[in-house]
Design an enzyme around this catalytic site. Structure first.
Site, mmCIF file in Angstrom:
data_model
loop_
_atom_site.group_PDB
_atom_site.id
_atom_site.type_symbol
_atom_site.label_atom_id
_atom_site.label_comp_id
_atom_site.label_asym_id
_atom_site.label_seq_id
_atom_site.Cartn_x
_atom_site.Cartn_y
_atom_site.Cartn_z
ATOM 1 N N THR A 180 0.929 -1.305 -0.102
ATOM 2 C CA THR A 180 -0.023 -0.176 -0.084
ATOM 3 C C THR A 180 0.695 1.082 0.041
ATOM 4 O O THR A 180 0.265 2.522 -0.361
ATOM 5 C CB THR A 180 -0.934 0.075 1.212
ATOM 6 O OG1 THR A 180 -0.025 -0.427 2.445
ATOM 7 C CG2 THR A 180 -2.027 -0.827 1.173
ATOM 8 N N GLY A 239 18.038 -10.258 3.529
ATOM 9 C CA GLY A 239 17.130 -10.551 2.489
ATOM 10 C C GLY A 239 15.798 -11.253 2.778
ATOM 11 O O GLY A 239 14.846 -11.956 1.906
ATOM 12 N N GLY A 243 12.961 -10.402 4.119
ATOM 13 C CA GLY A 243 11.626 -9.402 4.361
ATOM 14 C C GLY A 243 11.367 -8.843 5.748
ATOM 15 O O GLY A 243 10.461 -8.104 5.890
ATOM 16 N N ASP A 299 9.737 0.950 4.711
ATOM 17 C CA ASP A 299 10.776 0.253 5.545
ATOM 18 C C ASP A 299 11.774 1.512 6.289
ATOM 19 O O ASP A 299 11.988 1.300 7.415
ATOM 20 C CB ASP A 299 11.729 -0.615 4.529
ATOM 21 C CG ASP A 299 10.870 -1.529 3.869
ATOM 22 O OD1 ASP A 299 9.563 -1.860 4.159
ATOM 23 O OD2 ASP A 299 11.323 -2.049 2.871
ATOM 24 N N GLU A 339 18.049 3.771 -2.095
ATOM 25 C CA GLU A 339 17.441 2.459 -2.622
ATOM 26 C C GLU A 339 17.048 2.607 -4.020
ATOM 27 O O GLU A 339 17.212 1.549 -4.924
ATOM 28 C CB GLU A 339 16.461 2.131 -1.616
ATOM 29 C CG GLU A 339 15.734 0.635 -1.949
ATOM 30 C CD GLU A 339 16.546 -0.758 -1.524
ATOM 31 O OE1 GLU A 339 17.272 -0.451 -0.337
ATOM 32 O OE2 GLU A 339 16.349 -1.587 -2.203
HETATM 33 C C1 GLA Z 1 8.905 -4.039 0.446
HETATM 34 C C2 GLA Z 1 9.010 -2.535 -0.010
HETATM 35 C C3 GLA Z 1 8.128 -1.663 0.846
HETATM 36 C C4 GLA Z 1 6.817 -2.150 0.547
HETATM 37 C C5 GLA Z 1 6.774 -3.829 0.958
HETATM 38 C C6 GLA Z 1 5.209 -4.161 0.493
HETATM 39 O O1 GLA Z 1 9.363 -4.309 1.740
HETATM 40 O O2 GLA Z 1 10.368 -2.189 0.288
HETATM 41 O O3 GLA Z 1 8.183 -0.333 0.397
HETATM 42 O O4 GLA Z 1 6.399 -1.738 -0.615
HETATM 43 O O5 GLA Z 1 7.813 -4.563 -0.085
HETATM 44 O O6 GLA Z 1 4.465 -3.716 1.387
#
Ligand code: GLA
Length: 385
Positions: A36, A121, A123, A171, A159
């Site tokens: 989102t 990496g 998540g 993030d 990034e």
């Molecule tokens: C990755 C991206 C975030 C976000 C998520 C999905 O973590 O870095 O900006 O879009 O995917 O919610």
């Protein structure tokens, strides 16, 4: 964490023979609100006790010397020769330097050692932790007086532009703005945010890692972004005020369904519903209703799996297994998807059974062993000592 801090510090002293400044920069969780952020919608992340620890010191020349403890690799460059490296990890540091230079901030080189315990990496945004930590470090070392939002934007641009991944702002935002025992609802359009208490001792956040790694840059991530933009374009013809999926209602989508490619329609519908879910989930948190909150997490996963199609067989196995454990409020994939990890909210007393069952089921069905981490919601990037 103390051991990690000590080994990073000692490694710095051995390499560079002087005293560093120590910084901790956390990985994030996201309770709900996935895919989102780049649609100017809502997210509900928090910083965790999984961190990258950095030892840094300023220099009076242009030299930049980095050492990654986890990879046992060194990298050296100068401020006027920043370029992408086949080692990859230096790019998260160089990208931030690059943004400081582009913005015209007065910086010099740095000596830096870093290491961490965020699954790389996996998540939990280990890369944003490196970028956010570096932005924080430069701001501190060179006394630039930049606020957290400026640092957040710099880290995201690093990034986007240097590393080349078109990620949203969640993030880095969570990394820099995190607070202990609080998650934050971020409006990714205005970047206004609100902290919500997340402090129930009887509820644990459990991260289950598929151990499958996905390449965010080359993945479907950018395809999803384009599909969302495509949906926005169609609706803009009828509703000029629509700037992003944030402005779209389910009603608008229904009215113009025929004009959509069915796949694009599904993608858009997912995002609109997910935004609504975040709003309601925040209400659940306020009401201390983890049962209702967990249901929304489950619905979020179903949407990500069936409509947004960013889940994977491995993620689905973890989620399905988790949901069979009594005491699990909700479970869903977290982050970009395709690999990485799931997030589950679990009653404290059920964590051991969770670990056993989910590990056994996953192993039986995939032949791989998952990693299961219980994480705490902690402060964002900060100076140590
Ligand atoms: C990755 C991206 C975030 C976000 C998520 C999905 O973590 O870095 O900006 O879009 O995917 O919610």
């Amino acid at each position: 964490m103390e051991k990690l801090v000590e080994s990073v510090r000692q490694s710095f002293v051995r390499k560079f023979g002087r005293r560093p400044v120590m910084i901790a920069s956390p990985g994030r969780i996201n309770l709900i609100g996935e895919h989102t952020d780049y649609n100017e919608g809502f997210v509900l992340p928090g910083a965790t006790d999984r961190v990258v620890v950095m030892a840094v010191a300023e220099r009076d020349d242009e030299l930049c010397r980095f050492y990654s403890l986890d990879f046992d690799q060194s990298y050296e460059t100068t401020l006027n020769r920043l370029q992408r490296s086949p080692l990859r990890w230096p790019d998260y540091l160089q990208g931030v330097l690059d943004q400081f230079l582009k913005a015209g901030y007065r910086i010099k080189g740095v000596d830096l050692v870093f290491g961490g315990n965020i699954p790389i990496g996996g998540g939990m945004s280990s890369s944003a932790a490196v970028e956010g930590g570096m932005a924080f470090a430069l701001n501190y070392l060179y006394q630039l007086g930049l606020d957290l939002l400026t640092l957040t934007r710099i880290a995201q641009k690093a990034e986007n532009e240097f590393v080349g991944v078109k990620c949203g702002i969640m993030d880095m935002f969570a990394n820099l703005h995190g607070q202990a025992k609080k998650v934050m609802k971020i409006d990714c359009r205005t970047l206004e945010f609100e902290y919500f208490p997340f402090e129930r001792e009887d509820v644990r956040v459990v991260i289950s890692d598929t151990m499958v790694r996905r390449e965010l840059a080359s993945s479907e991530y950018n395809v999803r972004r384009r599909q969302c933009e495509e949906g926005v374009k169609i609706l803009q013809k009828y509703y000029p005020a629509v700037k992003s999926l944030r402005d779209v209602t389910l009603e608008m989508l229904e009215t113009h369904r025929q004009e959509f490619d069915p796949v694009v329609w599904k993608r858009c519908a997912y995002v609109v519903r997910e935004n609504l879910r975040v709003e309601k989930a925040c209400q659940d948190l306020k009401n201390n209703d983890f049962v209702a909150f967990g249901q929304k997490m489950n619905e979020s996963h179903e949407g990500l799996k069936n409509d947004y199609e960013v889940s994977s067989a491995e993620l689905n196995i973890l989620v399905e297994s988790a949901r069979q454990v009594p005491g699990v409020f909700g479970s869903r994939m977290m982050g970009a998807g395709f690999g990485g990890c799931t997030i589950s909210l679990v009653e404290a007393g059920a964590v051991d059974i969770f670990r056993e069952k989910v590990s056994a089921d996953y192993q039986k069905q995939t032949g791989k062993e998952p990693a299961v981490h219980v994480v705490r919601v902690e402060a964002g990037t900060r100076l140590l000592e």
